[in-house]
Design an enzyme around this catalytic site. Structure first.
Site, PDB file in Angstrom:
ATOM      1  N   GLU A 165       0.812  -1.228   0.000  1.00  0.00           N
ATOM      2  CA  GLU A 165       0.000   0.000   0.000  1.00  0.00           C
ATOM      3  C   GLU A 165       0.839   1.269   0.000  1.00  0.00           C
ATOM      4  O   GLU A 165       0.734   2.103   0.916  1.00  0.00           O
ATOM      5  CB  GLU A 165      -0.942   0.015   1.208  1.00  0.00           C
ATOM      6  CG  GLU A 165      -1.899  -1.144   1.257  1.00  0.00           C
ATOM      7  CD  GLU A 165      -2.955  -1.021   2.365  1.00  0.00           C
ATOM      8  OE1 GLU A 165      -2.808  -0.162   3.244  1.00  0.00           O
ATOM      9  OE2 GLU A 165      -3.928  -1.782   2.324  1.00  0.00           O
ATOM     10  N   GLU A 364      -4.970  -8.825   0.881  1.00  0.00           N
ATOM     11  CA  GLU A 364      -5.610  -8.480   2.166  1.00  0.00           C
ATOM     12  C   GLU A 364      -7.086  -8.234   1.917  1.00  0.00           C
ATOM     13  O   GLU A 364      -7.465  -7.589   0.935  1.00  0.00           O
ATOM     14  CB  GLU A 364      -5.039  -7.178   2.773  1.00  0.00           C
ATOM     15  CG  GLU A 364      -3.695  -7.280   3.412  1.00  0.00           C
ATOM     16  CD  GLU A 364      -3.207  -5.947   4.001  1.00  0.00           C
ATOM     17  OE1 GLU A 364      -4.034  -5.108   4.416  1.00  0.00           O
ATOM     18  OE2 GLU A 364      -1.980  -5.756   4.036  1.00  0.00           O
TER      19      GLU A 364
HETATM   20  C1  GAL Z   1      -4.218  -2.159   5.714  1.00  0.00           C
HETATM   21  C2  GAL Z   1      -2.740  -2.331   6.021  1.00  0.00           C
HETATM   22  C3  GAL Z   1      -2.482  -3.246   7.155  1.00  0.00           C
HETATM   23  C4  GAL Z   1      -3.518  -3.211   8.254  1.00  0.00           C
HETATM   24  C5  GAL Z   1      -4.911  -3.152   7.683  1.00  0.00           C
HETATM   25  C6  GAL Z   1      -6.024  -3.095   8.703  1.00  0.00           C
HETATM   26  O1  GAL Z   1      -4.437  -0.978   5.037  1.00  0.00           O
HETATM   27  O2  GAL Z   1      -2.029  -2.841   4.937  1.00  0.00           O
HETATM   28  O3  GAL Z   1      -1.199  -2.982   7.598  1.00  0.00           O
HETATM   29  O4  GAL Z   1      -3.271  -2.207   9.161  1.00  0.00           O
HETATM   30  O5  GAL Z   1      -5.023  -2.078   6.816  1.00  0.00           O
HETATM   31  O6  GAL Z   1      -6.076  -1.895   9.395  1.00  0.00           O
END
Ligand code: GAL
Length: 464
Positions: A165, A364
């Site tokens: 990200e 994710e």
């Molecule tokens: C994403 C990030 C993670 C984690 C997740 C949930 O944006 O890549 O590191 O923090 O959010 O908050």
């Protein structure tokens, strides 16, 4: 039953700074430093010192992950743990030993390791000395760090990603103040976005030179699809610019090797375009990714801005679009995020149709919920049926995209074990496995048991 492709990745993602804890780490990253300076900004003043104790309990943690059916896992190598001297890339032997053990243990559990190189964790020294990602010197140093990782671990790690990200670094550090140094400086933010793209390409260049057998490299982007509030031309225009800035700024260079022309023109007109050279652009052109990781949590709905964009003093990209809250939307109350699983299908089709159907995976996806103890049953198992429904619905739409030919090879949940989440610290829990942060005792949630049946059968049925 919805069948997934053969060898589909079922797993979850975490990162070094959010899971390991700072044990024996000699250097501070920007978040360690931020916490040391202003602990009150972090939820309940919980910092990254212990995180989920992965540094000490990685063997047990990885075994638990395997026990819920995971066949792959992503974490990250912390620059501030592996490297002793950032200028010369001297390796910290204890840091290298730790990552060697982690990688060996992932493999011993029959899982595929996916290693990421930058997850919001720039060494703070490099910010103080050079201005961090504002500086091309830091871009070079990152490429050197990346090469060190490939050399040390490339015999066993076959899947690498350069950044997680990167857009969140631009937003957090330079636009909306949720990462140290919390600046509001759109022009610097634009340069940082460019430099992060360049850093990724330079790391890929080093990777290719080493020609590691069967190894692939990608990038993890938060592709939040943009949806316009209406068909009105002004809302459509807002959505077009939001999409250019939020998604295409990283997606196009990573896959097509160049920046979107419309975006470059807009930034030039606004007097904030980055400084670049022909050589750098050639590096970006020649070093595109092998596969893409997509993080998806919620859609991005926008409408035309209330205020005329050029009447606003400070240049920030969101002068071109306002957030739009869809009436009647499904929402995760704890996080305030809209739940819109259909976007998984839109992402799949977008990659298939506009990005040469490159191999990709969901790197994710997940649902942050606070106070999950309230859902604990007599046996101490968190009954997170909401999370099962969330994952089920997202997988369903993903499956439709795959059935129509999108080249998706896996699904990773954020996150295997409840971990530390930046300013929110431990407020919202995302894991398949609960973590009591006082005792570090870990317990599989109902969703973890459910995930095992999906992963091991490689198919998705109706939720009971
Ligand atoms: C994403 C990030 C993670 C984690 C997740 C949930 O944006 O890549 O590191 O923090 O959010 O908050």
């Amino acid at each position: 039953m919805k069948q997934f492709p053969e060898h589909f990745w079922w797993g979850a993602a975490t990162s070094g700074p959010q899971s390991e804890g700072r044990f024996h780490k000699k250097h501070a990253n920007v978040f360690d430093y931020f916490y040391d300076q202003e602990p009150e900004k972090f939820f309940n003043q919980v910092g990254p010192d212990t995180a989920s104790n992965f540094y000490n309990s990685y063997a047990e943690d990885l075994a638990m992950m395997r026990s819920i059916g995971m066949n792959s896992v992503r974490t990250s190598i912390q620059w501030t743990r592996l490297i002793d001297d950032f200028e010369t890339n001297t390796v910290d032997e204890a840091g290298a030993a730790f990552y060697n053990q982690v990688i060996d243990e992932i493999l011993a559990n029959g899982m595929i390791p996916v290693m990421n190189l930058h997850h919001f964790d720039l060494p703070v020294e490099l910010y103080q000395k050079y201005g961090g990602w504002e500086s091309k010197k830091v871009v070079e140093l990152f490429a050197g760090f990346a090469e060190t990782c490939f050399r040390l671990f490339g015999d066993r790690v076959k899947y690498w990603t350069t950044h997680n990200e990167p857009m969140v670094v631009v937003e957090g550090e330079y636009l909306y103040q949720f990462h140290y140094p919390n600046l509001v400086d759109g022009k610097k933010g634009v340069q940082v976005a460019y430099n992060l793209n360049l850093a990724s390409a330079k790391a890929i260049e080093r990777f290719k030179k080493l020609a590691l057998p069967e190894a692939q490299i990608g990038i993890v982007l938060n592709l939040t699809p943009t949806y316009a509030a209406s068909d009105k031309p002004s809302d459509q225009e807002a959505a077009r610019i939001a999409e250019l800035w939020n998604n295409k700024l990283f997606l196009e260079p990573a896959i097509h090797g160049h920046f979107p022309e419309e975006l470059e023109a807009l930034l030039a007109e606004d007097g904030v375009l980055w400084e670049s050279t022909r050589e750098e652009k050639q590096t970006i052109r020649e070093n595109t990714i092998d596969f893409l990781g997509v993080n998806y949590y919620h859609p991005n709905r926008v409408q035309a801005p209330d205020i005329a964009p050029n009447s606003v003093g400070e240049w920030l990209p969101n002068r071109y679009y306002d957030e739009y809250n869809l009436p009647g939307r499904r929402v995760n109350r704890d996080r305030g995020w809209e739940i819109y699983p259909e976007a998984m299908y839109d992402i799949a089709k977008n990659i298939q149709e506009n990005y040469r159907n490159i191999p990709w995976y969901v790197s994710e996806n997940g649902m942050g919920v606070s106070n999950e103890e309230r859902f604990m049953d007599d046996q101490g198992v968190i009954q997170d049926d909401y999370r099962i429904a969330f994952v089920h619905d997202h997988l369903s739409w993903l499956h439709k995209g795959i059935a129509e030919g999108s080249n998706c090879f896996g699904y990773h949940m954020w996150t295997p074990i409840d971990c530390w989440s930046w300013l929110n610290a431990y407020k919202n829990r995302y894991g398949f496995i609960a973590n009591d942060i006082h005792t570090q005792i870990k317990t599989v949630k109902k969703s973890g048991h459910w995930f095992k049946t999906v992963a091991e059968s490689n198919q998705l049925g109706a939720i009971k």
